[in-house]
Design an enzyme around this catalytic site. Structure first.
Site, PDB file in Angstrom:
ATOM      1  N   ASP A  71      -7.887   3.969   1.097  1.00 22.24           N
ATOM      2  CA  ASP A  71      -6.827   4.268   2.264  1.00 22.24           C
ATOM      3  C   ASP A  71      -7.904   4.502   3.379  1.00 22.24           C
ATOM      4  OD1 ASP A  71      -5.422   4.540   4.194  1.00 22.24           O
ATOM      5  OD2 ASP A  71      -3.850   5.788   3.034  1.00 22.24           O
ATOM      6  N   ARG A 114      -3.453  -0.604   5.166  1.00 22.53           N
ATOM      7  CA  ARG A 114      -4.097  -1.763   4.457  1.00 22.53           C
ATOM      8  C   ARG A 114      -3.206  -2.896   4.418  1.00 22.53           C
ATOM      9  NH1 ARG A 114      -5.226   2.369  -0.437  1.00 22.53           N
ATOM     10  NH2 ARG A 114      -3.595   3.177   0.810  1.00 22.53           N
ATOM     11  N   CYS A 174       0.918  -1.158   0.000  1.00 22.68           N
ATOM     12  CA  CYS A 174      -0.075  -0.010  -0.019  1.00 22.68           C
ATOM     13  C   CYS A 174       0.963   1.266  -0.143  1.00 22.68           C
ATOM     14  CB  CYS A 174      -0.871  -0.020   1.067  1.00 22.68           C
ATOM     15  SG  CYS A 174      -0.308   0.131   2.603  1.00 22.68           S
TER      16      CYS A 174
END
Length: 373
Positions: A337, A226, A220
């Site tokens: 996100d 994440r 990420c």
């Protein structure tokens, strides 16, 4: 008299490198830096010089290659397990010992004295140093280099230590400062479909076993929300599927990790991710962020990006990895996100990741096998 050239401060590093290449072509010894210490080197085509170096060192020398692919050209009978090991370890602080069959590979074209000098107990000794200056010299030499072995005791961490160890006529030594990883190379001997550590060095057997694993990585941006969640969830899923603990996954030949395109080092997981992980029986307390590096990419067989932007960012610098880089979403959607959002946003992100990981678990072409050791 030896000319010690500090490559870091000399007027023209290219001129210094060309001087080294000329001395090698003339059959001389030169002193060169590696990532673990300083070595003497000569060209494999200089049979007399190789014989003198072998006598000076009193033990088997090491044949220097540029990469794993050059090693395959020299010894093409290396099996699939050996190929994977070389691809994962080279270049790096490792000496590979491989059997060489007569008539197979370029190594059999070496003169008998040279081949004998780089063999130990019937195994050819290979190394691919991870050192920029040495690599530049290798690219310009007409034939591979032969290096002195690492001596017992403290590493030869300076040109003066090298010259004190080997009292020989050495016209030039390149000084590139202290080695990046001062220490001894690990020696790995290849067998029939197997390998063993015969001399322990900077890499222990556990580290080698980890590098041999099928590598699965989640990417990420900052490696705090994440991708850590994806890593923790997938590790748990795999362990349950294999009926083992998460710590035993590497013994089944699988390594799971995560990284961030713009991550710093050693940041903990976001507080919201920590709370969510604990709620679902995941442990992120020990997680620390790390940036995506070329080394990590080299160890990953499957890289799952959270967004198309992450995927494209990786491919912009490593287009050769197109077959390994995938969007985590099978529908080609971004997993947004959640940072800055509330608990509901984090739970939405977790649920999206879990849904996609279940698909990965069922479709990823991996064949978990109990590993040696």
């Amino acid at each position: 008299m030896t000319d010690i050239i500090d490559i870091r401060t000399c007027d023209d590093p290219r001129d210094a490198i060309h001087r080294v290449v000329e001395r090698l072509a003339a059959g001389d010894f030169v002193g060169l830096p590696t990532e673990t210490g300083y070595v003497l080197a000569t060209q494999v085509s200089q049979t007399e010089a190789v014989a003198r170096l072998r006598e000076l060192c009193g033990e088997s020398l090491v044949l220097a290659v540029k990469s794993a692919h050059e090693a395959f050209d020299l010894i093409p009978v290396i099996d699939k397990q050996g190929e994977r090991l070389l691809q994962r370890l080279l270049p790096g602080p490792v000496v590979i010992e491989a059997k060489c069959e007569d008539g197979a590979g370029l190594v059999t074209a070496l003169s008998r004295p040279v081949r004998k000098a780089v063999e130990r107990e019937g195994y050819v000794r290979l190394r691919a140093p991870d050192q920029e200056i040495l690599a530049a010299i290798q690219r310009l030499t007409a034939s591979p280099l032969v290096l002195s072995p690492e001596p017992e005791g403290p590493p030869l961490a300076s040109p003066s230590a090298l010259l004190a160890r080997y009292p020989a006529d050495v016209p030039v030594v390149i000084d590139d400062g202290p080695p990046l990883h001062a220490g001894r190379c690990t020696t790995v001997r290849l067998g029939d479909g197997d390998w063993s550590v015969t001399e322990t060095g900077l890499l222990d057997e556990a580290a080698i076993r980890e590098r041999m694993c099928v590598g699965i990585m989640f990417v990420c941006t900052g490696n705090t929300c994440r991708s850590p969640l994806a890593e923790a969830m997938f590790r748990k899923m795999l362990a349950e599927r294999l009926n083992c603990s998460e710590d035993e996954l590497t013994r089944h030949g699988i390594f799971v990790t995560s990284a961030g395109i713009s991550a710093g080092y050693d940041m903990p997981a976001a507080a919201e991710s920590l709370a969510l992980a604990e709620e679902f029986g995941l442990n992120l307390a020990r997680h620390r962020s790390r940036p995506l590096t070329d080394e990590l990419l080299g160890r990953a067989d499957h890289v799952f990006a959270m967004t198309a932007g992450h995927r494209d960012s990786i491919l912009s610098v490593r287009p050769d990895l197109a077959g390994r880089i995938h969007l985590l979403s099978r529908e080609g959607l971004d997993i947004a996100d959640p940072i800055g959002g509330g608990p509901a946003e984090y739970e939405r992100c977790r649920a999206e990741i879990e849904r996609e990981l279940l698909v990965v678990l069922d479709t990823l072409p991996i064949d978990p096998q109990p590993m040696r050791g």
